[in-house]
Design a protein around this motif. Structure first.
Motif, short mmCIF file in Angstrom:
data_model
loop_
_atom_site.label_atom_id
_atom_site.label_comp_id
_atom_site.label_asym_id
_atom_site.label_seq_id
_atom_site.Cartn_x
_atom_site.Cartn_y
_atom_site.Cartn_z
N VAL A 1 -11.16 -2.74 5.04
CA VAL A 1 -9.77 -2.83 5.51
C VAL A 1 -8.94 -3.65 4.54
O VAL A 1 -7.81 -3.28 4.19
N SER A 2 -9.48 -4.78 4.06
CA SER A 2 -8.71 -5.60 3.12
C SER A 2 -8.50 -4.86 1.80
O SER A 2 -7.44 -4.99 1.18
N ASP A 3 -9.47 -4.06 1.37
CA ASP A 3 -9.29 -3.24 0.17
C ASP A 3 -8.15 -2.25 0.37
O ASP A 3 -7.32 -2.05 -0.53
N LYS A 4 -8.09 -1.63 1.53
CA LYS A 4 -7.02 -0.67 1.81
C LYS A 4 -5.66 -1.36 1.84
O LYS A 4 -4.68 -0.83 1.30
N ILE A 5 -5.60 -2.54 2.44
CA ILE A 5 -4.33 -3.27 2.50
C ILE A 5 -3.85 -3.62 1.10
O ILE A 5 -2.67 -3.39 0.76
N GLU A 6 -4.75 -4.14 0.28
CA GLU A 6 -4.38 -4.48 -1.10
C GLU A 6 -3.94 -3.23 -1.86
O GLU A 6 -2.98 -3.27 -2.64
N TYR A 7 -4.63 -2.12 -1.64
CA TYR A 7 -4.28 -0.88 -2.32
C TYR A 7 -2.88 -0.41 -1.91
O TYR A 7 -2.07 -0.03 -2.76
N ILE A 8 -2.59 -0.43 -0.61
CA ILE A 8 -1.29 0.05 -0.13
C ILE A 8 -0.18 -0.84 -0.66
O ILE A 8 0.89 -0.33 -1.07
N ILE A 9 -0.39 -2.15 -0.71
CA ILE A 9 0.62 -3.05 -1.28
C ILE A 9 0.87 -2.69 -2.75
O ILE A 9 2.01 -2.61 -3.19
N MET A 10 -0.21 -2.47 -3.49
CA MET A 10 -0.08 -2.11 -4.90
C MET A 10 0.67 -0.78 -5.06
O MET A 10 1.54 -0.64 -5.91
N LEU A 11 0.34 0.19 -4.20
CA LEU A 11 0.99 1.50 -4.28
C LEU A 11 2.48 1.40 -3.99
O LEU A 11 3.29 2.01 -4.69
N VAL A 12 2.85 0.60 -3.02
CA VAL A 12 4.28 0.41 -2.72
C VAL A 12 4.98 -0.28 -3.88
O VAL A 12 6.11 0.06 -4.24
N LYS A 13 4.31 -1.25 -4.51
CA LYS A 13 4.89 -1.91 -5.68
C LYS A 13 5.12 -0.91 -6.82
O LYS A 13 6.16 -0.93 -7.48
N LEU A 14 4.14 -0.04 -7.05
CA LEU A 14 4.30 0.98 -8.09
C LEU A 14 5.43 1.94 -7.75
O LEU A 14 6.21 2.34 -8.63
N PHE A 15 5.53 2.31 -6.48
CA PHE A 15 6.59 3.19 -6.02
C PHE A 15 7.95 2.53 -6.25
O PHE A 15 8.89 3.17 -6.74
N ALA A 16 8.03 1.25 -5.90
CA ALA A 16 9.29 0.51 -6.09
C ALA A 16 9.67 0.46 -7.56
O ALA A 16 10.84 0.71 -7.91
N ARG A 17 8.72 0.17 -8.42
CA ARG A 17 9.00 0.10 -9.86
C ARG A 17 9.44 1.45 -10.40
O ARG A 17 10.39 1.55 -11.17
N HIS A 18 8.77 2.51 -9.95
CA HIS A 18 9.09 3.86 -10.43
C HIS A 18 10.52 4.27 -10.06
O HIS A 18 11.21 4.91 -10.86
N TYR A 19 10.94 3.91 -8.86
CA TYR A 19 12.27 4.33 -8.38
C TYR A 19 13.33 3.24 -8.51
O TYR A 19 14.45 3.42 -8.02
N GLY A 20 13.01 2.12 -9.12
CA GLY A 20 14.00 1.06 -9.33
C GLY A 20 14.42 0.39 -8.03
O GLY A 20 15.59 0.01 -7.88
N LEU A 21 13.50 0.24 -7.10
CA LEU A 21 13.78 -0.37 -5.81
C LEU A 21 13.12 -1.74 -5.74
O LEU A 21 12.20 -2.04 -6.49
N THR A 22 13.58 -2.56 -4.80
CA THR A 22 12.85 -3.79 -4.52
C THR A 22 11.62 -3.42 -3.70
O THR A 22 11.55 -2.31 -3.13
N PHE A 23 10.68 -4.33 -3.64
CA PHE A 23 9.48 -4.05 -2.84
C PHE A 23 9.87 -3.78 -1.39
O PHE A 23 9.35 -2.84 -0.78
N LEU A 24 10.78 -4.57 -0.85
CA LEU A 24 11.17 -4.40 0.55
C LEU A 24 11.85 -3.05 0.79
O LEU A 24 11.57 -2.38 1.79
N GLN A 25 12.72 -2.63 -0.12
CA GLN A 25 13.35 -1.32 0.01
C GLN A 25 12.31 -0.20 -0.03
O GLN A 25 12.35 0.73 0.77
N ALA A 26 11.40 -0.31 -0.98
CA ALA A 26 10.35 0.71 -1.10
C ALA A 26 9.47 0.73 0.14
O ALA A 26 9.12 1.79 0.66
N TYR A 27 9.11 -0.45 0.64
CA TYR A 27 8.27 -0.52 1.84
C TYR A 27 8.96 0.14 3.03
O TYR A 27 8.34 0.93 3.74
N HIS A 28 10.23 -0.17 3.23
CA HIS A 28 10.96 0.43 4.36
C HIS A 28 11.04 1.95 4.22
O HIS A 28 10.87 2.68 5.20
#
Length: 105
Positions: free
Chosen positions: A36-63
């Motif tokens: 479960v902790s591996d999945k949580i870390e992975y999802i956080i990393m994926l959202v960070k990558l998504f945010a970087r790719h689209y020029g969003l903040t982490f919070l915007q990407a997460y929402h």
């Protein structure tokens, strides 16, 4: 006297079996917590990558990702997604969110 010896052996066997089952259950729980902790870390990393790719903040990407079911998508398909390249992971997440009504692609 034999019945006392039998009772003692039976008691030892039952306690050993219960201890073994308890140990096995504890090990299974530890593995599940790590998974479960591996999945949580992975999802956080994926959202960070998504945010970087689209020029969003982490919070915007997460929402955004959360709103269009991307968190559940990433959790459900973790076993496959984490083996892909980062670009493919972000593209897959964006495509999924787009199919669910998101406007980023």
């Amino acid at each position: 006297k034999i019945s006392r010896i039998f009772s003692l052996y039976y008691w030892i066997f039952i306690n050993y079996d219960q201890e073994r089952k308890l140990h096995d259950a504890q090990e299974a729980i530890k593995k599940r917590v790590i998974m479960v902790s591996d999945k949580i870390e992975y999802i956080i990393m994926l959202v960070k990558l998504f945010a970087r790719h689209y020029g969003l903040t982490f919070l915007q990407a997460y929402h955004y990702v959360s709103r269009y079911g991307g968190i559940e998508y990433a959790e459900r398909h973790y076993n496959v997604l984490h083996t892909l390249t980062f670009d493919d992971q972000v593209e897959g997440l964006a495509t999924y969110c787009h199919r669910k009504g998101g406007e980023l692609l």
